[in-house]
Design an enzyme around this catalytic site. Structure first.
Site, PDB file in Angstrom:
ATOM      1  N   ILE B  90       0.829  -1.196   0.000  1.00 47.54           N
ATOM      2  CA  ILE B  90       0.000   0.000   0.000  1.00 47.54           C
ATOM      3  C   ILE B  90       0.862   1.243   0.000  1.00 47.54           C
ATOM      4  CG2 ILE B  90      -1.586   1.374   1.393  1.00 47.54           C
ATOM      5  CD1 ILE B  90      -2.793  -1.115   2.387  1.00 47.54           C
ATOM      6  N   CYS B  91       0.392   2.241  -0.743  1.00 46.92           N
ATOM      7  CA  CYS B  91       1.119   3.496  -0.819  1.00 46.92           C
ATOM      8  C   CYS B  91       0.545   4.513   0.154  1.00 46.92           C
ATOM      9  CB  CYS B  91       1.052   4.035  -2.239  1.00 46.92           C
ATOM     10  SG  CYS B  91       1.874   5.589  -2.451  1.00 46.92           S
ATOM     11  N   LEU B  92       0.769   4.314   1.426  1.00 44.81           N
ATOM     12  CA  LEU B  92       0.546   5.389   2.390  1.00 44.81           C
ATOM     13  C   LEU B  92       1.937   5.885   2.690  1.00 44.81           C
ATOM     14  CD1 LEU B  92      -1.596   3.594   5.110  1.00 44.81           C
ATOM     15  CD2 LEU B  92      -2.401   4.698   3.067  1.00 44.81           C
ATOM     16  N   ILE B 127      -0.603   4.673  -5.994  1.00 47.29           N
ATOM     17  CA  ILE B 127      -0.184   3.283  -6.132  1.00 47.29           C
ATOM     18  C   ILE B 127      -0.945   2.396  -5.155  1.00 47.29           C
ATOM     19  CG2 ILE B 127       1.763   1.702  -5.891  1.00 47.29           C
ATOM     20  CD1 ILE B 127       3.539   4.107  -6.605  1.00 47.29           C
TER      21      ILE B 127
END
Lengths: 279, 317
Positions: B90-92, B127
């Site tokens: 994950i895109c954090l 993303i």
């Protein structure tokens, strides 16, 4: 094209076709690869810096600075001469964005090695500092490892070790980085405690808390005046910084944090980097 | 587990502490290391109330780097949820894709709360992000309860403490939202720095950074290779369908373009096509578009040549 990494194709139509068809499935994958490539490159650069610079170097004669600049670089050569009038030695730190904290941490503990009274005073301040952070809302179990590492180093200094022992602790990446994290937390804590004052110095419409979370607490974020003032006041330590840049005048200017203090540690600032100076 | 790891390692020390701290499930989240690997954890989080994820419980993996907590964890969701892709990091900015904003004083708990807080925010083409419709998300939320993880053997129905009717989600929910906002803000600022200080005000999805460059490159190729006439037709063809039917959901430029091609090819299907449509459809769409454009281009070139020759004849006579 930043995300694709395909070879250029001769006709526009083919390029378009290629692009359209690959766009869907490549979109996620390539951006991911792109992102990871940047991270990998940053890691490589860090690696390169790491192999050529120790975290904290041995003490060197100040004349090593002269060879870092061209002989006809009169601005710097004049300023180095000026620096020679006041200082004799330099100890370099790795330029990894954490240099201010590392330089400060090492220089301060080094200065306390032969002054057990001041060391005890500092130990008391450092011991109490964790509670202040917890009271401010920092989670205890996440910050206590950093605090413990910091206290371990102070206790090491109590035993009057050889300087080499302190130096090797500061060159142990784990220990050294944990000390940096703790000094960053102290800086952040102080800024937030005094947020009404510091709010005036923060650019970009951010709150002090946002500033701390973006510019203070993450590793490798460089330090500015505001960080230095906060850390100096948080630990009740006076810091003198000599500023050496491309400015005219032929002399280096210094600044004492907080103003009017009696500094025991001297740092050399060149744009983007801090080293330690010795008289 | 204790004997297997070097207790002097800062990461091991820290993870042991975190494992103890997170041992008991709460109403909102639970995470524990796998039995044989302290550096891989499985977690369950409850979808935030007052959102499309209400009633859902989502499961995933957290991979810890050996440098933890100096380097951020990576988060991978395993339950289909309509907000994050399944099986993808994950895109954090809290996770591995933006290591520069990770703070060593954050913890796995911070990451879990951030995921919860992040779920109702817009994906915007970042993303690993998805922009499913609310209906689809609600359906997935309902279904998520049936999920069982083969690796850690937990079922979503019993993974978390039941929500008690008088339990106050307010405090936890508030921290989650605050954290999500803060992280969102950070993702922006790191992006704006990447794209050479472009004001950094608006919230921009990560794909946006690539958007303008690819578009301009395309335009350059066009200019070099094509006749002006064809360019104007092409521009028209691309501009006409830009009145978005889905104005409520901001999409990345690429997604928008993909949608346009889809809509153009299947004009009969004037309905809004969700972004997560199977990829082959957009491929056939773009193929048709290419053929149409090529034919238009050919026609215009022939017309040019014909006209040029006519003028020539006129002049000669």
């Amino acid at each position: 094209m930043s995300c694709g990494g395909r070879k250029p194709i001769s006709t526009a139509k083919m390029a378009e076709e290629q692009q359209e068809s690959s766009q869907g499935e490549m979109e996620g994958v390539n951006c991911l690869a792109y992102d990871e490539a940047i991270i990998a490159q940053q890691d490589r650069i860090q690696q390169e810096i790491a192999t050529s610079n120790p975290l904290v170097s041995d003490r060197q004669d100040l004349s090593v600075l002269q060879s870092e600049y061209a002989e006809d670089d009169t601005v710097y050569q004049l300023k180095i001469k000026d620096l020679h009038k006041k200082y004799s030695y330099i100890r370099k730190t790795r330029p990894d964005g954490n240099c201010f904290y590392r330089a400060f941490g090492f220089a301060h503990l080094e200065s306390l090695l032969d002054d057990s009274k001041e060391l005890q005073k500092f130990k008391a301040v450092a011991a109490k500092s964790k509670l202040d952070l917890v009271n401010e809302g920092f989670t205890e179990f996440t910050i206590e490892d950093f605090h413990n590492t910091f206290m371990d180093l102070i206790e090491l200094c109590e035993k009057q070790p050889r300087l080499q022992e302190v130096l090797s602790s500061f060159n142990d990446q784990n220990v050294s980085d944990y000390v940096v994290v703790y000094l960053r937390l102290l800086t952040s804590g102080y800024l937030q405690r005094e947020h009404t004052f510091f709010q005036h110095f923060i650019e970009g419409g951010r709150t002090v808390k946002e500033f701390c979370q973006q510019e203070v607490e993450p590793m490798s974020k460089e330090s500015d005046h505001i960080h230095i003032i906060a850390l100096a006041q948080a630990l009740d330590v006076s810091i003198l910084v000599e500023y050496m840049d491309r400015g005219e005048g032929g002399t280096v200017n210094h600044h004492v944090f907080p103003e009017g203090g009696d500094p025991r540690i001297f740092l050399l600032y060149r744009p983007g980097h801090y080293d330690i100076l010795y008289k | 587990m204790e004997s297997k790891y070097n207790l002097k390692s800062p990461a091991v020390k820290r993870l042991m502490k975190e494992a103890a701290e997170l041992r008991d499930p709460t109403e909102h989240y639970h995470a524990q290391p796998l039995e044989d690997n302290l550096f891989e954890w499985h977690f369950s989080v409850r979808g935030p109330p007052d959102s499309d994820f209400d009633g859902g419980v989502y499961h995933g993996r957290i991979i810890l780097p050996p440098e933890y907590p100096m380097k951020p964890p990576s988060i991978i969701l395993l339950t289909p949820n309509g907000r994050f892709e399944v099986g993808k990091k994950i895109c954090l900015s809290i996770s591995g894709h933006h290591p520069e904003t990770w703070q060593p004083s954050w913890s796995i708990r911070t990451a879990l709360i951030a995921i919860i807080g992040f779920m109702p925010t817009k994906g915007e083409g970042a993303i690993g992000s998805l922009d499913y419709t609310p209906e689809e998300r609600r359906a997935l939320a309902k279904k998520s309860q049936d999920f069982c993880c083969e690796t850690c053997g937990c079922t979503m129905r019993s993974a978390l403490l039941d929500l008690t009717p008088n339990s106050n989600p307010g405090a936890e929910d508030h921290t989650a939202k605050e954290l999500a906002q803060q992280i969102n803000f950070k993702a922006e600022s790191s992006l704006s720095r990447e794209s050479s200080e472009n004001e950094g005000g608006e919230s921009e999805p990560s794909t946006h950074t690539q958007g303008p460059s690819s578009a301009s490159q395309e335009a350059e190729k066009d200019q070099a290779e094509q006749v002006e006439a064809s360019q104007s037709t092409r521009a028209e063809a691309l501009q006409t369908p830009t009145t978005p039917t889905s104005s409520d959901r901001p999409l990345s430029p690429r997604q928008r373009r993909a949608q346009q091609t889809q809509r153009e090819s299947a004009a009969s299907r004037a309905v809004f096509t969700p972004v997560h449509q199977p990829q082959d459809e957009s491929h056939t769409g773009s193929a048709v578009l290419i053929v149409v454009l090529t034919l238009a281009l050919a026609a215009l070139i022939f017309r040019r040549i014909y006209l040029a020759h006519e003028y020539k004849f006129d002049y000669d006579l």
